[in-house]
Design a protein around this motif. Sequence first.
Motif, PDB file in Angstrom:
ATOM      1  N   THR A  80      58.244  36.547  38.163  1.00 17.43           N
ATOM      2  CA  THR A  80      57.836  36.051  37.080  1.00 17.43           C
ATOM      3  C   THR A  80      56.654  37.023  36.266  1.00 17.43           C
ATOM      4  N   GLY A  81      55.864  37.008  37.196  1.00 17.98           N
ATOM      5  CA  GLY A  81      54.579  38.148  36.961  1.00 17.98           C
ATOM      6  C   GLY A  81      54.726  39.128  37.697  1.00 17.98           C
ATOM      7  N   CYS A  82      53.619  39.955  37.675  1.00 16.14           N
ATOM      8  CA  CYS A  82      53.329  41.144  38.428  1.00 16.14           C
ATOM      9  C   CYS A  82      51.633  40.936  39.333  1.00 16.14           C
ATOM     10  N   PHE A  83      52.063  41.241  40.549  1.00 17.16           N
ATOM     11  CA  PHE A  83      51.181  41.204  41.148  1.00 17.16           C
ATOM     12  C   PHE A  83      50.746  42.094  42.139  1.00 17.16           C
TER      13      PHE A  83
ATOM     14  N   ILE B   8      49.181  40.216  36.455  1.00 16.85           N
ATOM     15  CA  ILE B   8      49.815  40.069  35.180  1.00 16.85           C
ATOM     16  C   ILE B   8      50.711  38.888  35.367  1.00 16.85           C
ATOM     17  N   PHE B   9      50.634  38.340  33.891  1.00 12.81           N
ATOM     18  CA  PHE B   9      51.125  36.853  33.989  1.00 12.81           C
ATOM     19  C   PHE B   9      52.703  36.979  33.491  1.00 12.81           C
TER      20      PHE B   9
ATOM     21  N   PHE C 108      52.210  36.209  26.147  1.00 13.39           N
ATOM     22  CA  PHE C 108      52.754  34.821  25.903  1.00 13.39           C
ATOM     23  C   PHE C 108      51.608  33.712  26.405  1.00 13.39           C
ATOM     24  N   THR C 109      51.069  33.754  27.505  1.00  8.38           N
ATOM     25  CA  THR C 109      50.330  32.742  27.854  1.00  8.38           C
ATOM     26  C   THR C 109      48.727  33.596  28.199  1.00  8.38           C
TER      27      THR C 109
ATOM     28  N   SER D 147      56.289  47.687  29.179  1.00 11.33           N
ATOM     29  CA  SER D 147      55.101  46.888  29.124  1.00 11.33           C
ATOM     30  C   SER D 147      54.852  46.582  30.529  1.00 11.33           C
ATOM     31  N   VAL D 148      55.811  46.339  31.451  1.00 10.24           N
ATOM     32  CA  VAL D 148      55.375  45.936  32.878  1.00 10.24           C
ATOM     33  C   VAL D 148      54.848  47.182  33.655  1.00 10.24           C
TER      34      VAL D 148
END
Length: 490
Positions: free
Chosen positions: A258-261, A297-298, A339-340, A374-375
């Motif tokens: 969902t995010g990137c970590f 990254i959210f 977005f958040t 964007s990722v």
Amino acid sequence: MTQILAIDQGTTSSRAIVFDGDLRPKASAQKEFTQYYPASGWVEHDPDEIWDTVVETCKGALDKGGAVAGIGITNQRETVVLWDRESGEPVHNAIVWQDRRTAELCARLKADGHEAMVQEKTGLLLDPYFSGTKLAWLLDNVDGVRARAEAGILAFGTIDSFLIWRLTKGARHVTDATNAARTLLYNIRDGRWDDDILSMLNIPEAILPDVLDSGADFGETTLFGDAIPILGVAGDQQAATVGQACFQPGMLKSTYGTGCFALLNTGDTLVTSQNRMLGTIAYQFDGKPTYALEGSIFIAGAVVQWLRDGLKIIDDAPQSAPLAEAADPSQSLYLVPAFTGLGAPHWDPDARGAIFGLTRNSGPAEIARAALESVGFQTRDLLEAMLADYSAAETGNVRVDGGMTASDWTMQFLSDILGAPVDRPHVLETTALGAAWIAGHRAGIYPDQDGFAATWALEKTFEPQMDEDTRAARYAGWKDAVARTLSDHG
């Protein structure tokens, strides 16, 4: 028995995977659950629905995979559940890690000069991302909750704690060090809940779980027949670090869900970041924490969900890469998926998403390409900050995992914009693999760290193909787009 059940409770779905004695996935089940958005920037889950999906998927995987010697749990981190100790019922929906409702509280605490103390003790920054201010919000905003909490009637936990409580029918209120390290309440230097921060947020210690090693005896469950011990727990990004066998200082993995970590193993050294990265616990065995630097990254895979569910320009995630590949190469769109809010290294909860560079010729293909790119851009933001913080970091290959890594197009762009090789392993779902190994090693059926690291298998390496001038120009355009998106850009 030489098999392990891994419960992978994620942000959008719950999965259960039975791993055989050779750490190979044998059977699995997965089920999505509802996302609730009660206000702008707010994100909630129904804990009972999460529980139902976990039970359903565990039964499905066990029916197909057979008996297991133990259970490993990995979970979405920072998401907060508060429940009644007698009934086991939540007092409110779970407040999800993406939720930004406590941005004002965090800003006030920063203005009062508390962030340096919080970073020193927890490795974290004052941001709505973490559990502590979410828990404070529940205590202060849900009728009757504070009195019940102070009377010892309620229990707080991240998702792992809530699942263990229900799996053990209320016998165990526990968490592991990696999840505790993400709450904003746990002193990762001293290995204890921190009195100063609990006092700052007015949180009663009586509601907090006991903190154990990542590999430990977390209790047992009889919900699926004979008693099965729960032997391993780790937050999802820490479990992925283990699953990628990043056991040596300087090794780096980046997970795309969902995010990137991105997590960088720093060994015995807790690095205090000068670049808005996070210090955290990568894993803890035998009472000894191994530390990491993390960039969060959210929005990563969630941007593909937005293409599907928000814009409705694709029917399913695999369509995003072919659509992006068809984009007009002469257009330079930048999508900043705030977005958040924006995570590391910006930590701007008030930022919101934006697209730059639109023309009359821009269409679904160009937007899809900007979304996937964007990722990669956000990952470069993280890695540049990490390398500045930790001089011992390897500047070589980046190990990647998670659903988005199945896209060759996306991984090639990632390699191009990083200017570094990207290694994709055979097992993409390394989060569940890490949880399985922790539990299986505890059960005595899987090898030690060195033996497990030797089983890590490369599926494909993506080498950078973009020339340096193009890379520099594209990244400069991204940095300009982010500067325009920040809430205080002026």
